[in-house]
Design an enzyme around this catalytic site. Structure first.
Site, PDB file in Angstrom:
ATOM      1  N   ASP A   8      29.166 -14.461 -16.743  1.00 39.05           N
ATOM      2  CA  ASP A   8      28.315 -14.616 -17.919  1.00 39.05           C
ATOM      3  C   ASP A   8      27.214 -15.616 -17.607  1.00 39.05           C
ATOM      4  O   ASP A   8      27.492 -16.740 -17.165  1.00 39.05           O
ATOM      5  CB  ASP A   8      29.133 -15.108 -19.108  1.00 39.05           C
ATOM      6  CG  ASP A   8      30.074 -14.035 -19.652  1.00 39.05           C
ATOM      7  OD1 ASP A   8      30.094 -12.931 -19.087  1.00 39.05           O
ATOM      8  OD2 ASP A   8      30.775 -14.319 -20.634  1.00 39.05           O
ATOM      9  N   ASP A 129      31.671  -4.373 -29.269  1.00 40.19           N
ATOM     10  CA  ASP A 129      32.228  -5.705 -29.494  1.00 40.19           C
ATOM     11  C   ASP A 129      32.606  -5.788 -30.965  1.00 40.19           C
ATOM     12  O   ASP A 129      31.740  -5.625 -31.838  1.00 40.19           O
ATOM     13  CB  ASP A 129      31.191  -6.779 -29.154  1.00 40.19           C
ATOM     14  CG  ASP A 129      30.631  -6.602 -27.739  1.00 40.19           C
ATOM     15  OD1 ASP A 129      31.407  -6.213 -26.849  1.00 40.19           O
ATOM     16  OD2 ASP A 129      29.434  -6.839 -27.548  1.00 40.19           O
TER      17      ASP A 129
END
Length: 257
Positions: A8, A129
């Site tokens: 990330d 998500d």
């Protein structure tokens, strides 16, 4: 089952967030390309990159770090975060990225998703998500009224190559994956599902392996790899190709006996 390390990116660094909260980030490396090489050296055959700045800004931000990672390793890479138009998708493909992960536009611009699936067949993955079963968008900063299962069905019909399902409440928490939600998703679509969020141990990975016959073909692992709760080599031996279950008995070297 694929074990896919997550990288990330936030301000050019490798970080992990807690439940998607940008204010609760932990920096693990100033050099994401070195991190990518580390995972590949340990056996990773695929990498997952998220441009966290891009997800918030609505455009690719960490291009330099992404390009450095693509040049540093030879394994396929999937990337998400800020890919909300054709130009951005083409931009990452030009860097040698194999798969583009689309999230926000899957909810807001399904026609564009269909066009991209037709233009780049097999290269468009949909990132779903979810909070309490409903799809979050715009870097997890907003929650829609769209159910994850409904979106998955629609995206399969539009030509998506796979679905990455992330349970936001579990992401970065090390409390285990949401097996029930993954089963529900697998029951309504036939394209591959990649699980993400909450994986904390080899035991969690083995629980996901039980869903492989239903279409859960991979798992993204983030914080647990960075904290050492999971060692990548052991994860691969547990659920990857040539996993322990497939090794003939009496070899005498299993660490899971």
């Amino acid at each position: 089952m694929d074990v896919i390390p997550a990288i990330d990116l936030l301000e050019g660094r490798c970080v992990r967030l807690y439940q998607g909260d940008y204010d609760r980030s932990q920096v693990f490396s100033e050099n994401p390309a070195d991190v990518a090489k580390q995972w590949v050296d340990q056996g990773a055959t695929r990498l997952h990159i998220v441009d966290l700045d891009g997800a918030k800004a609505g455009k690719v931000v960490n291009l330099g770090a992404i390009e450095a990672i693509a040049h540093a390793v030879s394994v396929p890479i999937e990337i998400g975060g800020g890919l909300r138009d054709r130009t951005s998708v083409q931009q990452v493909f030009n860097l040698g990225i194999q798969w583009a992960i689309l999230g926000t536009i899957a909810v807001e611009q399904p026609q564009l998703v269909q066009q991209l699936c037709e233009e780049f067949p097999g290269q468009i993955i949909i990132g779903i998500d979810a909070r309490n079963g409903k799809v979050a968008t715009r870097g997890w900063l907003e929650t829609s009224e769209v159910l994850a299962t409904q979106l998955a069905i629609q995206m399969q019909e539009l030509g998506a190559a796979a679905i990455i399902y992330t349970d936001i409440h579990r992401d970065g928490t090390l409390i285990g994956p949401n097996l029930e939600a993954l089963r529900e998703l697998a029951a309504v679509i036939s394209i591959p599902i990649i699980a993400s969020g909450g994986v904390s141990s080899v035991t969690d990975l083995l629980s996901l392996l039980a869903l492989e016959p239903q279409g859960v073909t991979g798992v993204i692992v983030g914080r647990a790899l960075y904290t050492g709760d999971i060692l990548l080599k052991e994860a691969l031996r547990a659920i990857g190709p040539g996993r322990i279950q497939d090794i003939p008995p009496n070899l005498g070297f299993s660490t899971f006996a």
